[in-house]
Scaffold this motif. Structure first.
Motif, PDB file in Angstrom:
ATOM      1  N   VAL A 187      46.857 118.009  25.775  1.00 21.80           N
ATOM      2  CA  VAL A 187      47.194 119.429  25.690  1.00 21.80           C
ATOM      3  C   VAL A 187      48.176 119.713  24.563  1.00 21.80           C
ATOM      4  N   TRP A 188      49.212 118.877  24.449  1.00 19.89           N
ATOM      5  CA  TRP A 188      50.274 119.132  23.480  1.00 19.89           C
ATOM      6  C   TRP A 188      50.311 118.115  22.345  1.00 19.89           C
ATOM      7  N   GLY A 189      49.433 117.134  22.385  1.00 22.33           N
ATOM      8  CA  GLY A 189      49.351 116.170  21.297  1.00 22.33           C
ATOM      9  C   GLY A 189      50.419 115.104  21.313  1.00 22.33           C
ATOM     10  N   GLU A 190      51.210 115.041  22.380  1.00 24.77           N
ATOM     11  CA  GLU A 190      52.276 114.044  22.494  1.00 24.77           C
ATOM     12  C   GLU A 190      52.140 113.291  23.809  1.00 24.77           C
ATOM     13  N   ALA A 191      52.041 111.975  23.720  1.00 18.09           N
ATOM     14  CA  ALA A 191      51.917 111.154  24.925  1.00 18.09           C
ATOM     15  C   ALA A 191      53.273 111.029  25.604  1.00 18.09           C
ATOM     16  N   ILE A 192      53.318 111.309  26.891  1.00 19.35           N
ATOM     17  CA  ILE A 192      54.534 111.171  27.701  1.00 19.35           C
ATOM     18  C   ILE A 192      54.186 110.256  28.869  1.00 19.35           C
ATOM     19  N   PRO A 193      54.922 109.146  29.029  1.00 18.01           N
ATOM     20  CA  PRO A 193      54.522 108.111  29.993  1.00 18.01           C
ATOM     21  C   PRO A 193      54.265 108.616  31.407  1.00 18.01           C
ATOM     22  N   TYR A 194      55.051 109.563  31.875  1.00 20.21           N
ATOM     23  CA  TYR A 194      54.931 110.019  33.256  1.00 20.21           C
ATOM     24  C   TYR A 194      54.077 111.282  33.402  1.00 20.21           C
ATOM     25  N   LEU A 195      53.528 111.782  32.298  1.00 20.31           N
ATOM     26  CA  LEU A 195      52.628 112.935  32.363  1.00 20.31           C
ATOM     27  C   LEU A 195      51.223 112.491  31.993  1.00 20.31           C
ATOM     28  N   GLN A 196      50.645 111.733  32.924  1.00 15.67           N
ATOM     29  CA  GLN A 196      49.299 111.191  32.759  1.00 15.67           C
ATOM     30  C   GLN A 196      48.356 111.844  33.769  1.00 15.67           C
ATOM     31  N   ALA A 197      47.070 111.742  33.506  1.00 19.33           N
ATOM     32  CA  ALA A 197      46.076 112.310  34.417  1.00 19.33           C
ATOM     33  C   ALA A 197      46.082 111.553  35.742  1.00 19.33           C
ATOM     34  N   VAL A 198      46.209 112.290  36.852  1.00 20.90           N
ATOM     35  CA  VAL A 198      46.137 111.698  38.194  1.00 20.90           C
ATOM     36  C   VAL A 198      45.246 112.570  39.060  1.00 20.90           C
ATOM     37  N   ASP A 199      44.627 111.962  40.063  1.00 15.99           N
ATOM     38  CA  ASP A 199      43.816 112.724  41.009  1.00 15.99           C
ATOM     39  C   ASP A 199      44.692 113.680  41.801  1.00 15.99           C
ATOM     40  N   SER A 200      44.122 114.834  42.143  1.00 15.29           N
ATOM     41  CA  SER A 200      44.852 115.841  42.913  1.00 15.29           C
ATOM     42  C   SER A 200      43.922 116.422  43.968  1.00 15.29           C
TER      43      SER A 200
END
Length: 330
Positions: A187-200
């Protein structure tokens, strides 16, 4: 006998002097403004306090919707944020999770001080976080029971924030994921370790879980700001997808767009969409609502319904983060 007379004379003199001494002591005590005596029979402890009640309230600069800059008590401000951002009908543990991420989000924005004058945070949800005063909420949206419930959620998580490597986490959140959240990098072009795709899971009953919108070919072209020719069926080209199930790229009439850009141009609920094109219309089905990065509010409520507490909810949507006391953050 002489000693007896001396005692009598001493008593008389003392009786005459004592009222004056007492009066003078009282005057001296009143003049010592910096001295505060504890109430009678009240025990005074010299040990450090373990509660927050004796500390001055934390305040933050808030840019209100009328343009005024106001210093609001942090916990009072957070009640207004949760009232504006999450339905009061949600489970208590979901409301607590919302309170923690709202506090974290506010403190990170203010600590960076980059968006608004004097490092303020605004009340526009498209920029910072939504906010509504309790009085306005009672007049327009809800009742005193809602306010009490949300105030309790804020109080139960007082001073708690999410951290990563000792700093405030980027605690982004949104309405509904449609079943899976998105990577920050998508979305923002920056990888953040704790903002990864998870099931919801468990969001299927949410109002924004699925939406269908339709465009005529002319409306579709106008939204893209282009003049398109040929059969609409020929406009749709190759599509790639993100880890979170959103559109990464889509080719439309020979031009490649990111899913984020198409969402903006077409006014879609999310980047998790499919497109069907016929001769007379373009039908787009979206899942979820919002940027889908971080905590899904409807997903948090679904987790709370099945017994998860706020700590488990936060751990799920922000893996690798910790819950810390605000005072522990430098």
């Amino acid at each position: 006998m002489k000693e007896r007379w001396q005692q009598i004379i001493f008593s008389v003199v003392l009786g005459l002097m004592l009222p004056g001494l007492i009066l003078r002591m009282g005057l001296l005590l009143r003049q010592a403004k910096n001295i505060q005596l504890p109430p009678a029979q009240q025990s005074v402890s010299t040990a450090p306090s373990t509660t927050q009640s004796d500390k001055p309230p934390k305040t933050i600069p808030v840019l209100l919707k009328d343009g005024a800059l106001s210093q609001l008590e942090l916990e009072v401000y957070l009640v207004g944020v949760v009232l504006a951002e999450m339905p009061a009908s949600f489970e208590e543990e979901a409301l607590k999770a919302q309170a923690v991420v709202a506090r974290t989000y506010a403190m990170k924005r203010i600590s960076e001080g980059q968006r608004h004058p004097q490092g303020a945070i605004c009340t526009d949800s498209t920029c910072c976080q939504a906010y509504i005063s309790v009085s306005e909420y009672l007049e327009t949206m809800g009742n005193a029971r809602d306010v009490e419930k949300i105030t309790q959620a804020v109080t139960d998580t007082q001073d708690l924030v999410l951290t990563y490597d000792g700093s405030f986490a980027e605690a982004t959140y949104f309405s509904c994921s449609g079943g899976r959240t998105e990577d920050a990098a998508a979305v923002w072009g920056e990888a953040i370790p704790y903002l990864q795709a998870v099931d919801s899971p468990g969001e299927e009953g949410a109002a924004p879980y699925r939406e269908v919108v339709s465009f005529s070919p002319e409306e579709f072209a106008a939204a893209l700001g282009r003049s398109l020719s040929g059969s609409p069926k020929s406009w749709l080209g190759p599509v790639t997808y993100t880890q979170g199930g959103g559109v990464a790229t889509m080719v439309v009439a020979g031009i490649s767009y990111t899913g984020v850009r198409l969402r903006q141009l077409l006014g879609l609920n999310s980047t998790a969409f499919t497109m069907e094109i016929s001769e007379g219309s373009i039908r787009i089905t979206t899942q979820g609502k919002g940027h889908r990065v971080g905590m899904s509010q409807y997903g948090a409520d679904a987790m709370a319904v099945t017994g998860s507490d706020y700590a488990a909810i936060l751990s799920h949507y922000y893996p690798g983060t910790k819950i810390d006391k605000l005072d522990a953050i430098g």
